[in-house]
Design a protein around this motif. Structure first.
Motif, PDB file in Angstrom:
ATOM      1  N   LEU A  71       8.702   5.974   0.188  1.00  0.00           N
ATOM      2  CA  LEU A  71       8.104   4.639   0.067  1.00  0.00           C
ATOM      3  C   LEU A  71       6.903   4.579   0.991  1.00  0.00           C
ATOM      4  CD1 LEU A  71      10.261   1.988   1.938  1.00  0.00           C
ATOM      5  CD2 LEU A  71      10.859   4.389   1.976  1.00  0.00           C
ATOM      6  N   LYS A  72       6.197   3.445   0.981  1.00  0.00           N
ATOM      7  CA  LYS A  72       4.956   3.369   1.752  1.00  0.00           C
ATOM      8  C   LYS A  72       4.841   2.061   2.520  1.00  0.00           C
ATOM      9  CE  LYS A  72       1.875   6.036  -1.337  1.00  0.00           C
ATOM     10  NZ  LYS A  72       0.914   5.828  -2.458  1.00  0.00           N
ATOM     11  N   ALA A  73       4.149   2.113   3.657  1.00  0.00           N
ATOM     12  CA  ALA A  73       3.713   0.903   4.350  1.00  0.00           C
ATOM     13  C   ALA A  73       2.207   0.814   4.180  1.00  0.00           C
ATOM     14  CB  ALA A  73       4.085   0.966   5.827  1.00  0.00           C
ATOM     15  N   TYR A  74       1.727  -0.400   3.957  1.00  0.00           N
ATOM     16  CA  TYR A  74       0.308  -0.626   3.659  1.00  0.00           C
ATOM     17  C   TYR A  74      -0.302  -1.548   4.708  1.00  0.00           C
ATOM     18  CZ  TYR A  74       2.215   0.718  -0.894  1.00  0.00           C
ATOM     19  OH  TYR A  74       2.864   1.363  -1.904  1.00  0.00           O
ATOM     20  N   LYS A  75      -1.569  -1.325   5.016  1.00  0.00           N
ATOM     21  CA  LYS A  75      -2.312  -2.210   5.914  1.00  0.00           C
ATOM     22  C   LYS A  75      -3.157  -3.125   5.043  1.00  0.00           C
ATOM     23  CE  LYS A  75      -2.773  -2.609  10.430  1.00  0.00           C
ATOM     24  NZ  LYS A  75      -3.160  -1.569  11.341  1.00  0.00           N
ATOM     25  N   THR A  76      -3.035  -4.434   5.244  1.00  0.00           N
ATOM     26  CA  THR A  76      -3.831  -5.362   4.433  1.00  0.00           C
ATOM     27  C   THR A  76      -5.177  -5.620   5.111  1.00  0.00           C
ATOM     28  OG1 THR A  76      -3.145  -7.382   5.547  1.00  0.00           O
ATOM     29  CG2 THR A  76      -1.685  -6.553   3.813  1.00  0.00           C
ATOM     30  N   VAL A  77      -6.066  -6.328   4.386  1.00  0.00           N
ATOM     31  CA  VAL A  77      -7.380  -6.638   4.968  1.00  0.00           C
ATOM     32  C   VAL A  77      -7.259  -7.513   6.216  1.00  0.00           C
ATOM     33  CG1 VAL A  77      -8.979  -6.247   3.078  1.00  0.00           C
ATOM     34  CG2 VAL A  77      -7.636  -8.367   3.142  1.00  0.00           C
ATOM     35  N   ASP A  78      -6.207  -8.349   6.290  1.00  0.00           N
ATOM     36  CA  ASP A  78      -6.066  -9.134   7.532  1.00  0.00           C
ATOM     37  C   ASP A  78      -5.135  -8.445   8.518  1.00  0.00           C
ATOM     38  OD1 ASP A  78      -5.913 -10.693   5.030  1.00  0.00           O
ATOM     39  OD2 ASP A  78      -3.944 -11.286   5.806  1.00  0.00           O
ATOM     40  N   ASN A 333      -4.168  -1.724 -10.962  1.00  0.00           N
ATOM     41  CA  ASN A 333      -4.861  -2.745 -10.174  1.00  0.00           C
ATOM     42  C   ASN A 333      -3.908  -3.823  -9.684  1.00  0.00           C
ATOM     43  OD1 ASN A 333      -7.352  -1.496 -10.341  1.00  0.00           O
ATOM     44  ND2 ASN A 333      -7.882  -2.507 -12.266  1.00  0.00           N
ATOM     45  N   LYS A 334      -2.997  -4.252 -10.551  1.00  0.00           N
ATOM     46  CA  LYS A 334      -2.080  -5.322 -10.143  1.00  0.00           C
ATOM     47  C   LYS A 334      -1.136  -4.828  -9.043  1.00  0.00           C
ATOM     48  CE  LYS A 334      -0.044  -9.349 -10.395  1.00  0.00           C
ATOM     49  NZ  LYS A 334      -0.760 -10.606 -10.102  1.00  0.00           N
ATOM     50  N   LEU A 335      -0.577  -3.631  -9.260  1.00  0.00           N
ATOM     51  CA  LEU A 335       0.375  -3.109  -8.263  1.00  0.00           C
ATOM     52  C   LEU A 335      -0.307  -2.884  -6.918  1.00  0.00           C
ATOM     53  CD1 LEU A 335       2.400  -0.646 -10.521  1.00  0.00           C
ATOM     54  CD2 LEU A 335       3.271  -2.713  -9.416  1.00  0.00           C
ATOM     55  N   THR A 336      -1.495  -2.284  -6.939  1.00  0.00           N
ATOM     56  CA  THR A 336      -2.164  -2.019  -5.662  1.00  0.00           C
ATOM     57  C   THR A 336      -2.656  -3.339  -5.030  1.00  0.00           C
ATOM     58  OG1 THR A 336      -4.168  -1.398  -6.861  1.00  0.00           O
ATOM     59  CG2 THR A 336      -2.792   0.396  -6.073  1.00  0.00           C
ATOM     60  N   ASP A 337      -3.068  -4.298  -5.848  1.00  0.00           N
ATOM     61  CA  ASP A 337      -3.454  -5.603  -5.290  1.00  0.00           C
ATOM     62  C   ASP A 337      -2.272  -6.242  -4.556  1.00  0.00           C
ATOM     63  OD1 ASP A 337      -6.080  -5.558  -6.021  1.00  0.00           O
ATOM     64  OD2 ASP A 337      -5.843  -6.835  -7.797  1.00  0.00           O
ATOM     65  N   ILE A 338      -1.088  -6.124  -5.134  1.00  0.00           N
ATOM     66  CA  ILE A 338       0.100  -6.679  -4.461  1.00  0.00           C
ATOM     67  C   ILE A 338       0.389  -5.874  -3.186  1.00  0.00           C
ATOM     68  CG2 ILE A 338       2.608  -7.029  -4.639  1.00  0.00           C
ATOM     69  CD1 ILE A 338       2.222  -7.586  -7.641  1.00  0.00           C
ATOM     70  N   GLN A 339       0.353  -4.543  -3.311  1.00  0.00           N
ATOM     71  CA  GLN A 339       0.708  -3.687  -2.168  1.00  0.00           C
ATOM     72  C   GLN A 339      -0.243  -3.866  -0.988  1.00  0.00           C
ATOM     73  OE1 GLN A 339       0.689  -0.085  -4.481  1.00  0.00           O
ATOM     74  NE2 GLN A 339       2.892  -0.184  -4.886  1.00  0.00           N
ATOM     75  N   TYR A 340      -1.540  -4.044  -1.282  1.00  0.00           N
ATOM     76  CA  TYR A 340      -2.529  -4.173  -0.207  1.00  0.00           C
ATOM     77  C   TYR A 340      -2.836  -5.623   0.128  1.00  0.00           C
ATOM     78  CZ  TYR A 340      -3.116   0.831  -0.518  1.00  0.00           C
ATOM     79  OH  TYR A 340      -2.880   2.180  -0.496  1.00  0.00           O
ATOM     80  N   GLY A 341      -2.034  -6.545  -0.437  1.00  0.00           N
ATOM     81  CA  GLY A 341      -2.180  -7.959  -0.071  1.00  0.00           C
ATOM     82  C   GLY A 341      -3.442  -8.609  -0.594  1.00  0.00           C
ATOM     83  N   ASN A 342      -4.002  -8.085  -1.700  1.00  0.00           N
ATOM     84  CA  ASN A 342      -5.221  -8.690  -2.242  1.00  0.00           C
ATOM     85  C   ASN A 342      -4.940  -9.740  -3.306  1.00  0.00           C
ATOM     86  OD1 ASN A 342      -6.801  -7.101  -0.605  1.00  0.00           O
ATOM     87  ND2 ASN A 342      -6.780  -5.410  -2.071  1.00  0.00           N
ATOM     88  N   THR A 343      -3.670  -9.969  -3.568  1.00  0.00           N
ATOM     89  CA  THR A 343      -3.312 -11.010  -4.529  1.00  0.00           C
ATOM     90  C   THR A 343      -1.991 -11.602  -4.086  1.00  0.00           C
ATOM     91  OG1 THR A 343      -3.071 -11.523  -6.872  1.00  0.00           O
ATOM     92  CG2 THR A 343      -2.016  -9.520  -6.132  1.00  0.00           C
ATOM     93  N   LYS A 344      -1.655 -12.746  -4.622  1.00  0.00           N
ATOM     94  CA  LYS A 344      -0.397 -13.392  -4.275  1.00  0.00           C
ATOM     95  C   LYS A 344       0.755 -12.518  -4.781  1.00  0.00           C
ATOM     96  CE  LYS A 344       1.847 -17.559  -5.086  1.00  0.00           C
ATOM     97  NZ  LYS A 344       2.239 -17.652  -6.465  1.00  0.00           N
ATOM     98  N   ASP A 345       1.768 -12.384  -3.972  1.00  0.00           N
ATOM     99  CA  ASP A 345       2.927 -11.576  -4.351  1.00  0.00           C
ATOM    100  C   ASP A 345       3.878 -12.434  -5.178  1.00  0.00           C
ATOM    101  OD1 ASP A 345       5.152  -9.885  -4.447  1.00  0.00           O
ATOM    102  OD2 ASP A 345       5.824 -10.513  -2.454  1.00  0.00           O
TER     103      ASP A 345
END
Ligand code: PLP
Length: 354
Positions: A71-78, A333-345
């Motif tokens: 599994l992975k941990a992701y760093k978001t833009v904030d 795009n949707k999965l990575t947007d969720i993973q990197y916090g670029n869209t509402k989960d």
């Protein structure tokens, strides 16, 4: 149980995000915990990343009693750290444990231990889109014993690896090779568990595929050798006309968490999606009639991996125009947007580590 923490005396720095590659850069610390029949899981520790000592007679080396997760941990833009469906990985690890006669873990405890480890290793989480901290929980059988039975002692550990984007040049379609002579797993066997031996069994076919210039093997069922199962370390999807098809879980297929996520999103988006038996002939026929629009794999490492070519014996088909298909990209795009916090989960798949 209290986790004892011993800090590493190092000041290593993380390589540049573009130099990371996959699964090569390990962090400064790891989590370890032992199991014995009298104490259960005990002695949890976060220690400096280092070789550890096990007997050459340790049962894992001889009889292959080993399971793992990815599994992975992701760093978001904030700058927050996020996990994606991590509880599902540990639930699956416990199913693998049961299937391989390994004692189960206390999921809440190991999740907390993992989060504590990740927080200590925060500087190792790369920040560029597509990069992440790959997490590898593992259990091995450690009894020093020659003779076949389930081990009485085990070691559980979690190691972390800073990883770059899986496909460094972007999402280029891969070529896959259908194995005719070899099978990965059989119903009633251990194909649905994430156990090391499944990979050992897959190597001969992968090496043959590579020799022919193919990146991955597409496995067929072991009995009739006609139903599609999965690819290397990914589950597989086909877009035929306007319907997405993926093999139903039969016991010999690894139940991927990315697979579940794709299915959930497809349903939510009102796409037609079926989990059912799919023959390789059906896919080649759909291609011949111009109905096979896209093929893509799903897995934690690559997220979504478009497939541009399939070889089955002497027959080769090309899918798409050499660029990733629209549907594959939509999921990616949707999965990575969720993973990197670029869209509402919207699915409640994310857990923030504070
Ligand atoms: C881990 C794995 C997958 C993908 O599972 P995810 O949970 O989506 O990462 C698919 N097939 C095999 C054989 C695997 O080991």
């Amino acid at each position: 149980m209290e986790i004892k923490v011993t800090r590493a005396q190092t000041d290593r720095t993380r390589p540049q995000d573009s130099d990371l590659g996959f699964g090569q850069v390990f962090t400064d610390h790891m989590f370890v915990m032992d199991y014995s029949e009298d104490k259960g899981w005990h002695d949890p520790q976060i220690v400096p990343y280092a070789d550890f000592s096990v007997s050459p007679a340790a049962m894992v080396f001889h009889y292959g009693q080993a399971i793992f997760e990815g599994l992975k941990a992701y760093k978001t833009v904030d700058n927050t750290i996020q996990l994606f469906r991590a509880g599902d990985n540990f639930a699956r690890m416990n199913r693998s444990a049961k299937g391989m006669c390994i004692p189960e873990l206390d999921i809440n405890f190991v999740m907390d231990a993992m989060k504590q480890l990740i927080k200590i290793e925060e500087k190792w989480i790369p920040e560029t889109l597509g990069t992440s901290l790959y997490i590898r929980p593992t259990i091995i059988a450690t009894d020093p014993f020659i003779g076949v039975r389930a081990s009485f002692t085990y070691k559980f550990y979690i190691i972390l690896s800073s990883v770059g984007a899986y496909y460094a040049e972007g999402l280029n379609p891969v070529k896959i090779w259908v194995s005719k002579d070899h099978v990965r797993a059989v119903k009633g066997g251990v194909g649905e568990f994430k156990t090391a031996g499944n990979y050992a069994a897959s190597l001969i076919a992968s090496e043959k595929a590579k020799k022919d210039g193919y990146a991955q093997v597409l496995w067929l069922d072991a009995i009739e050798r006609k139903y599609i199962e999965e690819v290397g370390a990914m589950n597989i999807f086909f877009l035929v006309d306007d319907e997405i098809l993926t093999p139903n879980l039969t016991g010999s297929i690894l139940p991927g968490i990315t697979r579940y996520s794709v299915i959930t999103l497809a349903k939510k988006w009102g796409m037609k999606i079926s989990e059912r038996k799919i023959t390789i002939d059906e896919i080649f026929k759909a291609h011949d009639k111009g109905r096979l629009k896209e093929v893509f794999g799903s897995g934690t490492a690559a997220v979504i991996s478009p497939v541009g070519e399939i070889r089955y014996g002497d027959k080769v088909i090309s899918i798409g125009d050499g660029t990733p298909g629209k549907t594959a990209m939509k999921f990616y795009n949707k999965l990575t947007d969720i993973q990197y916090g670029n869209t509402k989960d919207s699915e409640n798949w994310i857990e923030v580590i504070n």
